[in-house]
Design a protein around this motif. Structure first.
Motif, PDB file in Angstrom:
ATOM      1  N   CYS A  67       0.830  -1.315  -0.052  1.00  0.00           N
ATOM      2  CA  CYS A  67      -0.051   0.090   0.289  1.00  0.00           C
ATOM      3  C   CYS A  67       0.933   1.229   0.290  1.00  0.00           C
ATOM      4  O   CYS A  67       1.902   1.504   0.680  1.00  0.00           O
ATOM      5  N   ARG A  84      -7.273   3.823  -3.591  1.00  0.00           N
ATOM      6  CA  ARG A  84      -6.367   4.092  -3.595  1.00  0.00           C
ATOM      7  C   ARG A  84      -5.873   4.281  -1.985  1.00  0.00           C
ATOM      8  O   ARG A  84      -7.117   5.078  -0.855  1.00  0.00           O
ATOM      9  N   SER A  85      -5.146   2.874  -1.555  1.00  0.00           N
ATOM     10  CA  SER A  85      -4.989   2.814   0.563  1.00  0.00           C
ATOM     11  C   SER A  85      -4.971   3.967   0.838  1.00  0.00           C
ATOM     12  O   SER A  85      -3.739   5.267   0.671  1.00  0.00           O
ATOM     13  N   PRO A  86      -5.540   4.897   2.220  1.00  0.00           N
ATOM     14  CA  PRO A  86      -5.567   5.520   2.807  1.00  0.00           C
ATOM     15  C   PRO A  86      -4.113   5.592   3.846  1.00  0.00           C
ATOM     16  O   PRO A  86      -3.801   6.501   4.477  1.00  0.00           O
ATOM     17  N   PHE A  87      -3.370   4.356   3.834  1.00  0.00           N
ATOM     18  CA  PHE A  87      -2.104   4.426   4.183  1.00  0.00           C
ATOM     19  C   PHE A  87      -1.094   3.807   3.975  1.00  0.00           C
ATOM     20  O   PHE A  87      -1.622   3.168   2.356  1.00  0.00           O
ATOM     21  N   ARG A 182       2.252  -4.801   8.061  1.00  0.00           N
ATOM     22  CA  ARG A 182       1.328  -3.447   7.641  1.00  0.00           C
ATOM     23  C   ARG A 182       1.380  -3.138   6.213  1.00  0.00           C
ATOM     24  O   ARG A 182       2.578  -1.855   6.133  1.00  0.00           O
ATOM     25  N   GLY A 183       0.313  -2.809   6.103  1.00  0.00           N
ATOM     26  CA  GLY A 183       0.136  -1.952   4.377  1.00  0.00           C
ATOM     27  C   GLY A 183       0.279  -3.080   3.270  1.00  0.00           C
ATOM     28  O   GLY A 183       0.216  -3.031   2.186  1.00  0.00           O
ATOM     29  N   LEU A 184       0.729  -4.742   3.869  1.00  0.00           N
ATOM     30  CA  LEU A 184       1.885  -5.856   2.524  1.00  0.00           C
ATOM     31  C   LEU A 184      -0.040  -5.887   2.310  1.00  0.00           C
ATOM     32  O   LEU A 184      -1.382  -6.721   3.308  1.00  0.00           O
TER      33      LEU A 184
ATOM     34  N   GLY B  47      -4.337  -4.602   3.892  1.00  0.00           N
ATOM     35  CA  GLY B  47      -2.899  -4.603   4.000  1.00  0.00           C
ATOM     36  C   GLY B  47      -3.292  -3.935   5.444  1.00  0.00           C
ATOM     37  O   GLY B  47      -2.820  -3.484   6.344  1.00  0.00           O
ATOM     38  N   ARG B  49      -4.231  -4.529   9.669  1.00  0.00           N
ATOM     39  CA  ARG B  49      -3.377  -5.222  10.992  1.00  0.00           C
ATOM     40  C   ARG B  49      -4.191  -5.459  12.507  1.00  0.00           C
ATOM     41  O   ARG B  49      -3.851  -4.045  13.016  1.00  0.00           O
TER      42      ARG B  49
ATOM     43  N   VAL C  76     -12.856  10.243   3.792  1.00  0.00           N
ATOM     44  CA  VAL C  76     -11.976   8.834   3.427  1.00  0.00           C
ATOM     45  C   VAL C  76     -12.318   7.657   3.599  1.00  0.00           C
ATOM     46  O   VAL C  76     -12.356   7.205   2.694  1.00  0.00           O
ATOM     47  N   ASN C  80     -13.727   5.358  -1.047  1.00  0.00           N
ATOM     48  CA  ASN C  80     -12.857   3.932  -2.125  1.00  0.00           C
ATOM     49  C   ASN C  80     -15.020   3.304  -2.007  1.00  0.00           C
ATOM     50  O   ASN C  80     -14.555   2.431  -2.865  1.00  0.00           O
TER      51      ASN C  80
END
Ligand SMILES: [Zn+2]
Lengths: 456, 480, 97
Positions: A67, A84-87, A182-184, B47, B49, C76, C80
């Motif tokens: 992400c 679009r990821s927020p993080f 995190r974010g994967l 993504g 956790r 936010v 999406n």
């Protein structure tokens, strides 16, 4: 050498030394990336602003299942077109604070699920070493042509190492818990780990140092224990017996691996075959576990909070239509396989059996690693496939690599030779959190083996 | 004589009183606008956790200890996989294989008989989101989903099928609520949904050890509706069995308005949850010291208090009222520490104190009067400083202002006159002014003294101690 | 319909997926091959007595303190969503019965 032939990596090198201006970099880098993309179909999205800030800056790419707030994250799937990821993934945040500059997001098997062919909804990435063959991932292709110092990607059953091996590169999968996940957007939480593809071992060592360590937002990420003092010359290597009886093992790979064994003998490194009966279980075990976790992990793609939606008569109909329309066929088959092996009637027969296999494999590997510093295996039974060479539910590409994922161990592949025009990698698997020793040993193989690794 | 006996087990969901959700730090506060308390974790974005809330684990252990459960050696979580629009991730994180607590029990009394209901398990899980409909759920073309509630920690308490009547089920649920309120882990408001109860109901021939087909009864939103719903379901099953039919195992909804239960048949086959350990949540070991500290921090539980208060000589009714609310029981105990007349104290607490609380819509904790102040007031009554009647007036003022009894008495000039010298003067005056009444008394109409006492009280504006006045008058009349 | 096909369809439904007849047939064939392989493997290597391992062993899990942190701004959170109003996510009608 004219500046026109410089790679992105070389341009950044000059920039860091003050020999290239920021303006020059901002103009040239996107041009080169455009060429790479046109030639190998490596990117899903590229950065829009190429101002790397204060030097030093190290160009990197990230697989599109990691992400980012600055660029879309699609996992190579139509399902996440425009998402679009927020993080931003913690590993990329860490990399950025160490000076890595993200050039773009690279192509991958849809959601990382596949047999490491580098085929997404958007494109198929070709191998810079042989355009008839596949690269396995966009990240590997970019690194192979000097487009980046590091390609951050995930490795669930060995995809990262496999594509590194296809492209004659170093591929490192760290210990489970060494790098924040995190974010994967992983499909198999218990197997997946963020790792790195680089041109050589030194770059991998540097990149790992930049992304590892505990992250308050990933409770599985651990403080790395101090590196054990290990002299690269004094190590012992175990070769699991039966490695050469794996189905699909090509003569070329076998011969390169045997050459590596002789090289170790020359270097007076003890390498012994050790009893290991579980190799035939590896692929199927990783497939069952990976598919079941994918079935669960990808259940959030339901057309409600994000992603695409196909309209339906009612809620459940919408789910089926959405998922059927926007997941690729390979993903759909894998998820269904996961649902099949974990169903009430099959749970013990397949899912639990696979977890028992994993228990047996992990305990046996840890026992071997009591007496030996590393396991040595080919990275794959074969070299980079062509587009025509497709495969079924379980194809055995991960027979050597998935061992490390099942047990959560660190593993690294380095190029060891060629089969025809295609590179062949060998793989070292180490003790948990012993990446320092692992990379030292890999460095030795790289230096020594490097003599052989000259593309014909 | 009935041919069948009901076999009932309850599954009770209770929201824990944490400030944040089970796996993220979104607030749990009630009343936010839709989707204001959501994040990547509780929305299940790619993504994310999960980050386990320590307080939730502590509260689950606390609840398990209060229910006499054994505590799991390892706290771990599993995924229960199914698709529904209130479930963000496509799975609910729950404790399927290894619940926090097992093998507990709740003791209670039903119509004078002691009953022990076994608790099979208590486990944590995430709450789901909320569907907002315009009109009927089936009627609307679209539904709106609010995920503020998604991820709020719940514990589910599962009993063994030990309950034998709808009334028992209701009494059990009330007892369970009292215990959880004592433990301080939930506010247990059925009407607001922080306590929800499903019942598994089946019938079997009296004396048989077998279990019949059971139905799962849902949608009971108050203690009363739990009892009524189960009663209706028992009647329905009885009729079927009496006619030789079979009870279909199914989920049924209780329709409060119509007073009947309705089958909720899904067009889709029953979900196969494929529970497996959540690979993203590393198990934690609750260390023995921590569990011991949680155990020590639990207040005295209702059963133990009941025994103790009964030992003080309080009647069962008083004990039940006082122990039903932990704060009230704490108030009682604190007052009791400095005022020993157990029954007088319970009369005051159940009477004046609760009346004033209710009138003000207040909780015990919101009271400005402290237990010590009440105890001091009652001591003043016992010592004759003020009369019982004016004490009530004093207490009202204390309740309103939080002032001490002495201060209020002084301000209002309510001190009771017990000084016999002062009272004798007034008594002489009254006797002199009422010769006819004195004559009546002399002629044997002893009740006439009441009038004279009243006159003395009137002279003193009610501040004379009536017992002292009575004594003085009696002496004087008998001697003159 | 074979039992395996029946199970396969149930699995596809549980994953909320649909396969065209030819796709389904190919998947069925692939699945049959895998199951034959599993049966062979089970004959060769017995792991039934092994303790299952559901994820690689890690030294410790961590818990967080119960202190409210930042939530996502609502716009936010909704950004999406394929279908959303000002405050909520929208889903098609829910059919029961
Ligand atoms: Zn949240």
């Amino acid at each position: 050498m004219t500046r026109d032939n410089l790679t992105v990596k070389e341009l950044f090198c000059l920039y860091n030394r003050g020999a290239v201006t920021r303006e020059e970099l901002k103009v040239k880098v996107p041009e080169i990336l455009e060429v790479i993309d046109n030639r190998y179909h490596a990117f899903i999205s590229r950065a829009t602003d190429f101002d790397p800030g204060v030097p030093p800056a190290y160009p990197c790419v990230a697989a599109d299942n990691i992400c980012t707030e600055s660029l879309n994250t699609t996992c190579g799937s139509e399902m996440l077109l425009d998402y679009r990821s927020p993080f931003t993934a913690s590993a990329l945040d860490k990399a950025r604070s160490s000076g890595f500059f993200l050039l773009g997001k690279t192509n991958l098997d849809e959601f990382g699920i596949g047999d490491c062919t580098g085929r997404s909804f958007f494109k198929t990435t070709f191998n810079p070493l042989s355009q008839d063959h596949l690269a396995g991932s966009g990240a590997a292709a970019v690194v192979a042509v000097g487009g980046a110092v590091a390609g951050f990607a995930s490795d669930a059953r060995g995809g990262l190492r496999q594509s590194a091996s296809f492209c004659g590169l170093t591929g490192l999968k760290p210990t489970y818990g060494r790098v924040s996940r995190r974010g994967l957007i992983e499909y198999a939480s218990s197997l997946d780990q963020v790792g790195v593809i680089t041109a050589g071992v030194d770059d991998a060592t540097f990149a790992l140092r930049c992304i590892s360590g505990p992250d308050s937002k990933d409770p599985a990420s651990q403080e790395s224990p101090p590196d054990q003092d290990s002299t690269a010359s004094g190590f012992r290597v175990a070769v699991p017996e039966g490695w050469d009886r794996v189905s699909g093992l090509s003569a070329g790979v076998k011969s390169v691996f045997n050459k590596t064994l002789s090289l170790l003998a020359e270097l007076k490194v003890e390498a012994a075959e050790v009893p290991f009966s579980y190799l035939p279980l590896v692929s199927i075990t990783a497939a069952i576990i990976g598919a079941t976790e994918a079935f669960s992990n990808l259940a959030n793609y339901d057309g409600v909070r994000f992603g695409k939606r196909m309209s339906g008569d009612h809620l459940q109909d919408m789910y089926v239509k959405t998922r059927t329309a926007f997941f690729g066929r390979r993903v759909k088959e894998f998820l269904t396989f996961g649902a099949f092996v974990s169903s009430g009637g099959n749970y013990r027969e397949y899912f639990l059996w696979a977890q028992q296999n994993r228990g047996a494999i992990q305990r046996r590997l840890m026992a071997i690693l009591k007496d030996y510093d590393f396991l040595l295996l080919p990275t794959l039974p074969f070299t980079a496939p062509t587009l025509a060479e497709s495969s079924g539910l379980v194809n055995g590409a991960d027979v050597y690599t998935a061992l490390a994922n099942l047990a959560g161990l660190p593993a690294v592949t380095v190029p060891a030779g060629f089969d025809g025009r295609l590179p062949v990698g060998v793989q070292l698997i180490g003790r948990p959190f012993a990446e320092a020793a692992l990379l030292k040993a890999a460095k030795l193989l790289e230096e020594q083996g490097g003599r052989e690794v000259v593309a014909p | 004589m009935k041919r069948f006996e009901p076999v009932i087990g309850l599954e009770v969901h209770v929201e824990l009183l944490t400030e944040t959700k089970l796996f993220c730090r979104c607030a749990t506060a009630f009343g936010a606008l839709p989707n204001e308390q959501v994040c990547e974790i509780c929305l299940g974005l790619p993504g994310h956790r999960p980050l386990l809330n320590k307080k939730a684990v502590e509260y689950a252990i606390r609840a398990a200890l209060a229910l006499n459960c054994e505590i799991a050696e390892q706290i771990d979580f599993d995924r229960k996989n199914y698709f529904y629009c209130d479930l963000p991730k496509g799975y609910q994180i729950s404790q399927f294989f290894n619940p926090t607590g097992t093998n507990g029990y709740v003791d209670m009394v039903v119509n004078g008989t002691a009953r022990r209901i076994r608790i099979r398990q208590i486990h944590m899980e995430e709450d789901v989101g909320k569907l907002v409909h315009q009109g009927e759920i089936m009627g609307s073309a679209t539904s709106r989903v609010d995920f503020n509630r998604a991820g709020i920690p719940l514990v589910e308490i599962v009993t063994q099928p030990d309950l034998r009547s709808a009334e028992e089920a209701r009494i059990f649920l009330q007892k369970l609520r009292t215990i959880l309120l004592y433990a301080g882990v939930s506010d247990c408001k059925m009407e607001e949904g922080s306590m929800r109860c499903d019942a598994n109901v089946s019938l079997r021939p009296v004396g048989s050890g077998m279990l019949g087909n059971k139905t799962e009864l849902k949608n009971m939103n108050s203690f009363r509706s739990v009892q009524r719903g189960i009663e209706h379901e028992i009647e329905r099953q009885e009729e079927i069995l009496e006619e030789g039919g079979h009870v279909i195992p199914e989920t049924r909804h209780f329709d409060e308005n119509r007073g009947l239960t309705r089958a909720m048949r899904s067009k889709f086959q029953a979900a196969d949850y494929r529970c497996f350990p959540d690979p993203n949540i590393i198990p934690v070991i609750p260390d023995k010291d921590w569990v011991a500290r949680i155990r020590e921090s639990l207040p005295e539980m209702p059963d133990s208090r009941t025994a103790r208060l009964t030992g003080l000589g309080l009647p069962p009714y008083d004990v039940e009222i006082i122990t039903s609310d932990r704060e009230l029981a704490d108030f009682y105990d604190a007052a009791c520490a400095s005022y020993r007349e157990a029954k007088t104290l319970s009369n005051w607490i159940m009477g004046e104190f609760v009346r004033l609380l209710n009138a003000g819509g207040m909780k015990v904790s919101e009271s400005r009067v402290t237990p010590g102040q009440l105890a001091a007031l009652l001591a003043l009554v016992d010592n004759g400083v003020i009369s019982g009647k004016s004490a009530k007036e004093v207490f009202e003022e204390m309740f309103a202002t939080g002032k001490d009894a002495e201060a209020v008495i002084t301000e209002k000039g309510l001190t009771q006159i017990s000084d016999s010298g002062e009272l004798e003067k007034i008594a002489n005056k009254v006797i002199a002014a009422n010769p006819a009444v004195v004559a009546d008394f002399k002629n044997g109409k002893t009740k006439a003294i009441g009038f004279l006492v009243g006159q003395v009280m009137k002279e003193t504006r009610g501040q004379a101690n009536p017992q002292v006045v009575n004594k003085i008058l009696a002496e004087k009349l008998n001697n003159c | 319909m074979s039992d395996l096909l029946h199970q396969l369809r149930a699995a596809a439904w549980d994953a909320r997926l649909n396969f065209a007849p030819t796709e389904e047939q190919e998947l069925l064939t692939g699945l049959e091959e895998v199951l034959v392989m599993v049966n062979e493997l089970k004959k060769e290597l017995d792991t039934t007595g092994e303790t299952p391992l559901f994820f690689p062993p890690l030294p410790l899990g961590r818990m967080e303190e119960d202190r409210p942190g930042k939530s996502l701004p609502r716009e936010v959170a909704l950004a999406n969503a394929p279908d959303a109003g000002y405050t909520c996510f929208h889903v098609p009608r829910i059919v029961v019965e």
